[in-house]
Design a protein around this motif. Sequence first.
Motif, PDB file in Angstrom:
ATOM      1  N   MET A   1       0.814  -1.185   0.000  1.00 15.29           N
ATOM      2  CA  MET A   1       0.000   0.000   0.000  1.00 15.29           C
ATOM      3  C   MET A   1       0.864   1.257   0.000  1.00 15.29           C
ATOM      4  O   MET A   1       0.483   2.260  -0.597  1.00 15.29           O
ATOM      5  CB  MET A   1      -0.924   0.000   1.206  1.00 15.29           C
ATOM      6  N   ALA A   2       1.995   1.203   0.666  1.00 18.07           N
ATOM      7  CA  ALA A   2       2.858   2.382   0.720  1.00 18.07           C
ATOM      8  C   ALA A   2       3.351   2.752  -0.676  1.00 18.07           C
ATOM      9  O   ALA A   2       3.393   3.932  -1.034  1.00 18.07           O
ATOM     10  CB  ALA A   2       4.033   2.129   1.655  1.00 18.07           C
ATOM     11  N   SER A   3       3.684   1.765  -1.468  1.00 19.31           N
ATOM     12  CA  SER A   3       4.145   2.039  -2.834  1.00 19.31           C
ATOM     13  C   SER A   3       3.030   2.644  -3.675  1.00 19.31           C
ATOM     14  O   SER A   3       3.256   3.577  -4.449  1.00 19.31           O
ATOM     15  CB  SER A   3       4.636   0.748  -3.495  1.00 19.31           C
ATOM     16  N   LEU A   4       1.828   2.125  -3.522  1.00 15.27           N
ATOM     17  CA  LEU A   4       0.688   2.675  -4.257  1.00 15.27           C
ATOM     18  C   LEU A   4       0.435   4.126  -3.847  1.00 15.27           C
ATOM     19  O   LEU A   4       0.237   4.996  -4.700  1.00 15.27           O
ATOM     20  CB  LEU A   4      -0.561   1.829  -3.999  1.00 15.27           C
ATOM     21  N   ALA A   5       0.460   4.377  -2.564  1.00 13.12           N
ATOM     22  CA  ALA A   5       0.229   5.741  -2.075  1.00 13.12           C
ATOM     23  C   ALA A   5       1.339   6.673  -2.559  1.00 13.12           C
ATOM     24  O   ALA A   5       1.068   7.810  -2.969  1.00 13.12           O
ATOM     25  CB  ALA A   5       0.148   5.746  -0.552  1.00 13.12           C
ATOM     26  N   PHE A   6       2.577   6.211  -2.524  1.00 14.68           N
ATOM     27  CA  PHE A   6       3.691   7.031  -2.988  1.00 14.68           C
ATOM     28  C   PHE A   6       3.514   7.427  -4.446  1.00 14.68           C
ATOM     29  O   PHE A   6       3.733   8.589  -4.816  1.00 14.68           O
ATOM     30  CB  PHE A   6       5.022   6.285  -2.816  1.00 14.68           C
ATOM     31  N   ALA A  54      -3.062  -8.945  -2.420  1.00 13.83           N
ATOM     32  CA  ALA A  54      -3.907  -8.684  -1.251  1.00 13.83           C
ATOM     33  C   ALA A  54      -5.098  -7.818  -1.636  1.00 13.83           C
ATOM     34  O   ALA A  54      -5.024  -6.593  -1.570  1.00 13.83           O
ATOM     35  CB  ALA A  54      -3.077  -7.998  -0.174  1.00 13.83           C
ATOM     36  N   PRO A  55      -6.192  -8.460  -2.059  1.00 17.35           N
ATOM     37  CA  PRO A  55      -7.375  -7.676  -2.420  1.00 17.35           C
ATOM     38  C   PRO A  55      -7.870  -6.778  -1.290  1.00 17.35           C
ATOM     39  O   PRO A  55      -8.387  -5.694  -1.531  1.00 17.35           O
ATOM     40  CB  PRO A  55      -8.418  -8.732  -2.773  1.00 17.35           C
ATOM     41  N   GLY A  56      -7.687  -7.190  -0.045  1.00 17.94           N
ATOM     42  CA  GLY A  56      -8.096  -6.371   1.089  1.00 17.94           C
ATOM     43  C   GLY A  56      -7.338  -5.051   1.137  1.00 17.94           C
ATOM     44  O   GLY A  56      -7.888  -4.012   1.523  1.00 17.94           O
ATOM     45  N   SER A  57      -6.074  -5.072   0.742  1.00 18.00           N
ATOM     46  CA  SER A  57      -5.281  -3.843   0.712  1.00 18.00           C
ATOM     47  C   SER A  57      -5.811  -2.883  -0.342  1.00 18.00           C
ATOM     48  O   SER A  57      -5.813  -1.670  -0.137  1.00 18.00           O
ATOM     49  CB  SER A  57      -3.814  -4.161   0.419  1.00 18.00           C
ATOM     50  N   ILE A  59      -8.904  -2.634  -1.310  1.00 16.58           N
ATOM     51  CA  ILE A  59     -10.135  -2.060  -0.756  1.00 16.58           C
ATOM     52  C   ILE A  59      -9.793  -0.979   0.263  1.00 16.58           C
ATOM     53  O   ILE A  59     -10.410   0.087   0.286  1.00 16.58           O
ATOM     54  CB  ILE A  59     -11.012  -3.167  -0.137  1.00 16.58           C
ATOM     55  N   ALA A  60      -8.800  -1.233   1.097  1.00 11.43           N
ATOM     56  CA  ALA A  60      -8.384  -0.247   2.095  1.00 11.43           C
ATOM     57  C   ALA A  60      -7.863   1.021   1.422  1.00 11.43           C
ATOM     58  O   ALA A  60      -8.165   2.137   1.862  1.00 11.43           O
ATOM     59  CB  ALA A  60      -7.315  -0.838   3.006  1.00 11.43           C
ATOM     60  N   LEU A  61      -7.089   0.871   0.354  1.00 13.86           N
ATOM     61  CA  LEU A  61      -6.547   2.037  -0.347  1.00 13.86           C
ATOM     62  C   LEU A  61      -7.661   2.862  -0.985  1.00 13.86           C
ATOM     63  O   LEU A  61      -7.689   4.081  -0.859  1.00 13.86           O
ATOM     64  CB  LEU A  61      -5.535   1.618  -1.411  1.00 13.86           C
ATOM     65  N   VAL A  62      -8.592   2.201  -1.651  1.00 14.54           N
ATOM     66  CA  VAL A  62      -9.712   2.914  -2.272  1.00 14.54           C
ATOM     67  C   VAL A  62     -10.547   3.619  -1.202  1.00 14.54           C
ATOM     68  O   VAL A  62     -10.940   4.775  -1.372  1.00 14.54           O
ATOM     69  CB  VAL A  62     -10.573   1.951  -3.127  1.00 14.54           C
ATOM     70  N   SER A  68     -10.247  10.566   2.064  1.00 17.48           N
ATOM     71  CA  SER A  68      -9.416  11.774   2.039  1.00 17.48           C
ATOM     72  C   SER A  68     -10.016  12.837   1.126  1.00 17.48           C
ATOM     73  O   SER A  68      -9.981  14.033   1.451  1.00 17.48           O
ATOM     74  CB  SER A  68      -7.982  11.444   1.624  1.00 17.48           C
ATOM     75  N   PHE A  69     -10.570  12.431   0.000  1.00 15.35           N
ATOM     76  CA  PHE A  69     -11.212  13.408  -0.882  1.00 15.35           C
ATOM     77  C   PHE A  69     -12.473  13.980  -0.236  1.00 15.35           C
ATOM     78  O   PHE A  69     -12.768  15.170  -0.396  1.00 15.35           O
ATOM     79  CB  PHE A  69     -11.533  12.795  -2.250  1.00 15.35           C
TER      80      PHE A  69
END
Length: 86
Positions: A1-6, A54-57, A59-62, A68-69
């Motif tokens: 998730m950190a890489s996606l967020a970055f 990790a499909p759960g990750s 979902i958490a990111l979305v 946040s928006f």
Amino acid sequence: MASLAFLLVYAAVTYGHIRVRKQTGAKLWPLWAAIIINLSLFITLFTNVIEETAPGSAIALVSALIGSFAVEAIARNYFRNKLKPH
């Protein structure tokens, strides 16, 4: 998730640079190239996370993005109304 967020944050920062590029003297094409590359990598990694890791990750990111928006929209609306001269 950190890489996606970055990847998303870096694309957003680069977009912000486009908005002030006249002040920085930056050329437009490398900024757009950076955004396209970051978003392409995001899509590739996100697809991999959904399908294999990790499909759960995902979902958490979305959920975090939507949250946040939503907070940003509410805050902008709140402060816009507070700061208006009466």
